[in-house]
Enzyme design. Structure first.
Site, short mmCIF file in Angstrom:
data_model
loop_
_atom_site.label_atom_id
_atom_site.label_comp_id
_atom_site.label_asym_id
_atom_site.label_seq_id
_atom_site.Cartn_x
_atom_site.Cartn_y
_atom_site.Cartn_z
N SER A 169 7.40 8.43 -19.82
CA SER A 169 6.67 8.15 -21.07
C SER A 169 5.44 7.31 -20.75
O SER A 169 4.66 7.65 -19.87
CB SER A 169 7.60 7.53 -22.12
N LYS A 210 4.81 9.72 -27.03
CA LYS A 210 5.60 8.99 -26.04
C LYS A 210 6.65 8.10 -26.71
O LYS A 210 7.73 7.87 -26.14
CB LYS A 210 4.67 8.16 -25.15
C1 HXC Z 1 -10.37 15.85 -29.41
C2 HXC Z 1 -9.31 17.70 -28.53
C3 HXC Z 1 -9.72 17.33 -27.21
C4 HXC Z 1 -10.51 16.14 -27.07
C5 HXC Z 1 -8.56 19.16 -27.09
N1 HXC Z 1 -8.59 18.82 -28.37
N2 HXC Z 1 -9.23 18.26 -26.34
N3 HXC Z 1 -9.61 16.97 -29.60
N4 HXC Z 1 -10.80 15.44 -28.20
N5 HXC Z 1 -10.95 15.74 -25.88
C6 HXC Z 1 -8.01 19.56 -29.48
C7 HXC Z 1 -8.72 20.89 -29.61
O1 HXC Z 1 -9.94 20.76 -30.31
C8 HXC Z 1 -7.69 21.72 -30.37
O2 HXC Z 1 -7.70 21.43 -31.76
C9 HXC Z 1 -6.38 21.20 -29.82
O3 HXC Z 1 -6.66 19.90 -29.24
C10 HXC Z 1 -5.81 22.09 -28.75
O4 HXC Z 1 -6.77 22.22 -27.70
P1 HXC Z 1 -6.69 23.40 -26.64
O5 HXC Z 1 -7.71 23.13 -25.60
O6 HXC Z 1 -6.68 24.71 -27.33
O7 HXC Z 1 -5.22 23.20 -26.07
P2 HXC Z 1 -4.63 23.52 -24.67
O8 HXC Z 1 -5.44 24.54 -23.95
O9 HXC Z 1 -3.21 23.80 -24.86
O10 HXC Z 1 -4.83 22.17 -23.86
C11 HXC Z 1 -3.99 21.08 -24.06
C12 HXC Z 1 -4.75 19.75 -23.81
C13 HXC Z 1 -5.50 19.83 -22.49
C14 HXC Z 1 -3.81 18.60 -23.87
C15 HXC Z 1 -5.75 19.62 -24.97
O11 HXC Z 1 -6.33 18.69 -22.32
C16 HXC Z 1 -4.57 19.98 -21.34
O12 HXC Z 1 -4.03 21.07 -21.12
N6 HXC Z 1 -4.28 18.95 -20.58
C17 HXC Z 1 -3.28 19.03 -19.49
C18 HXC Z 1 -3.61 18.07 -18.45
C19 HXC Z 1 -3.61 16.65 -18.97
O13 HXC Z 1 -3.98 16.37 -20.11
N7 HXC Z 1 -3.30 15.74 -18.07
C20 HXC Z 1 -3.39 14.32 -18.39
C21 HXC Z 1 -2.09 13.84 -18.67
S1 HXC Z 1 -2.16 12.08 -18.67
P3 HXC Z 1 -8.49 22.37 -32.83
O14 HXC Z 1 -8.30 21.67 -34.14
O15 HXC Z 1 -9.91 22.38 -32.39
O16 HXC Z 1 -7.84 23.71 -32.77
C22 HXC Z 1 -1.02 11.62 -19.66
C23 HXC Z 1 -0.75 10.16 -19.63
C24 HXC Z 1 -0.18 9.73 -20.94
O17 HXC Z 1 -0.44 12.36 -20.35
C25 HXC Z 1 0.04 8.27 -20.96
C26 HXC Z 1 -1.06 7.47 -20.40
C27 HXC Z 1 -0.81 6.02 -20.18
#
Ligand code: HXC
Length: 261
Positions: A145, A163
């Site tokens: 988390s 989380k």
């Molecule tokens: C605002 C955002 C955004 C951003 C995406 N969205 N990025 N909104 N700011 N930077 C919105 C989009 O506009 C969309 O809404 C919705 O989220 C879905 O976006 P998609 O790109 O279609 O989704 P998807 O392809 O499934 O991607 C999922 C994701 C992406 C989370 C958005 O970033 C991803 O796949 N990440 C995986 C890797 C990752 O994030 N790793 C870091 C983990 S770190 P709308 O309304 O436009 O449809 C971590 C640590 C947590 O988790 C704790 C830290 C201490």
């Protein structure tokens, strides 16, 4: 170079079989690598098959491409593990998605997407593994988390809510599944260097600034999280369940002070 993992016996996790979601990169790659290094059979799972296969080759694991938002994908992953290794003792729920976004600007689908990956994904993987973990009689669900929800965290309403839910899942599983020989524990990492999370959450010069709020004075390492994951899987932690271990150099308990240092 020495690693915190060096203190563990080489065959500490022999006989264990682990499925690690999000195991292709970052913290969960580190956990998967540590488990494999210490004798466990490991299957890593994430969406990107090319990244997964490369990691699997490097750490000595097998790879199954699956999206934790798709329960059927996870059923296939568990079947692959059982066909290959005959059992499953450990699930590490590490797949996560995150980005910085102000609450007022975040779309409902943006919020939902992170809940779907982090929280629902944890439930989906846990459900897919339930029967096999129960059959092992020594199961562990280890949920990764964060400390975001211990206080309010700007630009992180979606991830904090997700989380917080993951920590709730940990406690509920510990209570419901103890009788099946399954423990459920969590790790809440603080800022960990060289991770996608830090790149996303502390971009640019925010990275250096962040260090002044960490009593340890530095970021954690992936191996320090992996060492916690090994400990929680080891016999030394057999009586620990429902607990979320914070590994953050004191970050989440520190408040800025106007006197002293
Ligand atoms: C605002 C955002 C955004 C951003 C995406 N969205 N990025 N909104 N700011 N930077 C919105 C989009 O506009 C969309 O809404 C919705 O989220 C879905 O976006 P998609 O790109 O279609 O989704 P998807 O392809 O499934 O991607 C999922 C994701 C992406 C989370 C958005 O970033 C991803 O796949 N990440 C995986 C890797 C990752 O994030 N790793 C870091 C983990 S770190 P709308 O309304 O436009 O449809 C971590 C640590 C947590 O988790 C704790 C830290 C201490």
């Amino acid at each position: 170079m020495s690693s915190p993992l060096d203190v563990f016996r080489d065959d500490l996790l022999a006989g264990h079989v682990a499925l690690v979601t999000g195991g292709g990169t970052g913290i969960c790659r580190g956990i998967a690598a540590a488990y494999a290094r210490l004798g466990a059979k490991v299957c890593i799972v994430s969406r990107k098959l090319d990244v997964l296969e490369q990691t699997a080759k490097e750490i000595g694991a097998i790879a199954v491409a699956a999206d934790v938002r798709k329960p059927d994908d996870l059923v296939v992953a568990v079947k692959t593990v059982l066909d290959r290794f005959g059992k499953l003792t450990t699930l590490v729920n590490g797949a996560a998605g995150n980005f910085l976004a102000p609450a007022a600007a975040l779309s409902p689908n943006g919020f939902k997407t992170v809940i779907d990956i982090d929280l629902l994904g944890t439930f989906n993987a846990t459900k897919a593994c339930a029967e096999a973990l129960m059959a092992s009689k020594d199961g562990l669900v280890l949920n990764i988390s964060a400390t975001l929800h211990y206080h309010g965290t700007p630009l992180q309403i979606h991830a904090s809510a997700a989380k917080a839910g993951v920590d709730a899942v940990t406690k509920n599983l510990a209570v419901e599944w103890g009788r099946f020989g399954i423990r459920a524990c969590g790790i809440a990492p603080g800022p960990i260097g060289d991770t996608e999370g830090m790149k996303r959450l502390a971009p640019g010069d925010a990275t250096e600034k962040a260090k002044q709020f960490i009593p340890a004075g530095r970021f954690g390492t992936i191996d320090e999280i992996a060492a916690a994951a090994v400990y929680l899987r080891s016999p030394a932690a057999a009586y620990i369940t429902g607990h979320v271990l914070v590994v953050d150099g004191g970050h989440c308990i520190a408040t800025p002070s106007v006197v002293g240092t």
